[in-house]
Design a protein around this motif. Structure first.
Motif, PDB file in Angstrom:
ATOM      1  N   UNK A   1       0.357  -1.251  -0.117  1.00 35.47           N
ATOM      2  CA  UNK A   1       0.046   0.331   0.282  1.00 35.47           C
ATOM      3  C   UNK A   1       0.961   1.571   0.488  1.00 35.47           C
ATOM      4  N   UNK A   2       1.849   1.575   0.778  1.00 32.59           N
ATOM      5  CA  UNK A   2       3.091   2.404   0.588  1.00 32.59           C
ATOM      6  C   UNK A   2       3.169   2.745  -0.026  1.00 32.59           C
ATOM      7  N   UNK A   3       3.799   1.167  -1.156  1.00 32.65           N
ATOM      8  CA  UNK A   3       4.878   1.591  -2.019  1.00 32.65           C
ATOM      9  C   UNK A   3       4.128   2.418  -3.362  1.00 32.65           C
ATOM     10  N   UNK A   4       2.520   1.772  -3.505  1.00 34.74           N
ATOM     11  CA  UNK A   4       1.879   3.037  -4.683  1.00 34.74           C
ATOM     12  C   UNK A   4       1.710   4.207  -4.201  1.00 34.74           C
ATOM     13  N   UNK A   5       1.529   4.865  -2.605  1.00 34.09           N
ATOM     14  CA  UNK A   5       1.755   6.193  -2.434  1.00 34.09           C
ATOM     15  C   UNK A   5       2.912   7.033  -2.596  1.00 34.09           C
ATOM     16  N   UNK A   6       4.031   5.887  -1.875  1.00 32.84           N
ATOM     17  CA  UNK A   6       5.187   6.637  -2.568  1.00 32.84           C
ATOM     18  C   UNK A   6       5.948   6.086  -3.831  1.00 32.84           C
ATOM     19  N   UNK A   7       5.797   4.990  -4.079  1.00 32.12           N
ATOM     20  CA  UNK A   7       6.208   4.872  -5.197  1.00 32.12           C
ATOM     21  C   UNK A   7       7.839   4.652  -4.842  1.00 32.12           C
ATOM     22  N   UNK A   8       8.023   3.626  -3.536  1.00 25.33           N
ATOM     23  CA  UNK A   8       9.107   3.353  -3.610  1.00 25.33           C
ATOM     24  C   UNK A   8       9.114   2.717  -2.471  1.00 25.33           C
ATOM     25  N   UNK A   9      10.124   1.571  -2.350  1.00 21.73           N
ATOM     26  CA  UNK A   9       9.412   0.097  -1.703  1.00 21.73           C
ATOM     27  C   UNK A   9       9.850   0.933   0.204  1.00 21.73           C
ATOM     28  N   UNK A  10       9.583   0.207   0.995  1.00 21.63           N
ATOM     29  CA  UNK A  10       9.288   1.121   2.717  1.00 21.63           C
ATOM     30  C   UNK A  10       9.217  -0.453   3.434  1.00 21.63           C
ATOM     31  N   UNK A  11      10.104  -0.071   4.773  1.00 17.50           N
ATOM     32  CA  UNK A  11       9.978  -1.045   5.440  1.00 17.50           C
ATOM     33  C   UNK A  11       9.971  -0.528   6.505  1.00 17.50           C
ATOM     34  N   UNK A  12       9.831  -1.290   7.501  1.00 16.70           N
ATOM     35  CA  UNK A  12       9.883  -0.974   8.735  1.00 16.70           C
ATOM     36  C   UNK A  12      10.992   0.046   9.999  1.00 16.70           C
ATOM     37  N   UNK A  13      11.669  -0.152   9.340  1.00 21.45           N
ATOM     38  CA  UNK A  13      13.127   0.300  10.176  1.00 21.45           C
ATOM     39  C   UNK A  13      13.530   1.635   8.875  1.00 21.45           C
ATOM     40  N   UNK A  14      12.711   2.144   8.028  1.00 22.46           N
ATOM     41  CA  UNK A  14      13.081   3.567   7.289  1.00 22.46           C
ATOM     42  C   UNK A  14      11.915   4.578   7.395  1.00 22.46           C
ATOM     43  N   UNK A  15      13.151   5.292   7.074  1.00 22.07           N
ATOM     44  CA  UNK A  15      12.552   6.874   7.169  1.00 22.07           C
ATOM     45  C   UNK A  15      11.327   6.924   5.937  1.00 22.07           C
ATOM     46  N   UNK A  16      10.438   7.951   6.185  1.00 19.05           N
ATOM     47  CA  UNK A  16       9.168   8.136   4.844  1.00 19.05           C
ATOM     48  C   UNK A  16       9.401   9.181   4.253  1.00 19.05           C
ATOM     49  N   UNK A  17      10.508  10.511   5.460  1.00 17.54           N
ATOM     50  CA  UNK A  17      10.670  11.025   4.283  1.00 17.54           C
ATOM     51  C   UNK A  17      11.611  10.989   3.581  1.00 17.54           C
ATOM     52  N   UNK A  18      12.731   9.930   4.073  1.00 17.07           N
ATOM     53  CA  UNK A  18      14.105   9.090   2.677  1.00 17.07           C
ATOM     54  C   UNK A  18      13.134   9.324   1.729  1.00 17.07           C
ATOM     55  N   UNK A  19      12.042   8.503   1.999  1.00 17.75           N
ATOM     56  CA  UNK A  19      11.560   7.466   1.389  1.00 17.75           C
ATOM     57  C   UNK A  19      10.736   8.555   0.049  1.00 17.75           C
TER      58      UNK A  19
END
Length: 57
Positions: A1-19
Motif C-alpha cells: 500500500x505504501x509503495x503505491x503512494x510513495x512510489x518507493x519500497x519502504x520497510x519498518x526501519x525506513x524513514x518515510x521522508x527519506x523514501x
C-alpha cells in the motif's frame, strides 16, 4: 500500500521522508490501512520521532 503512494519500497526501519514521503502521503497511507483493515488509527497518537522496530508493542 505504501509503495503505491510513495512510489518507493519502504520497510519498518525506513524513514518515510527519506523514501519520498510527506505529511499528505503519510495521511493517505494511514487512511488506506485504516480502511483495508477496519481499524481506527489516530494520527495524533503516532510517534513524532523514529523508534526501533518492535518498540510500539
Amino acid at each position: 500500500m505504501a509503495h503505491d503512494i510513495l512510489h518507493s519500497p519502504i520497510g519498518l526501519n525506513d524513514d518515510v521522508i527519506d523514501a519520498g514521503g510527506d505529511s499528505v502521503r503519510v495521511t493517505m497511507v494511514i487512511t488506506r490501512l485504516s480502511d483495508a483493515y477496519s481499524v481506527d488509527i489516530d494520527l495524533w497518537e503516532l510517534p513524532t520521532q523514529a523508534l526501533p522496530a518492535g518498540s510500539w508493542s
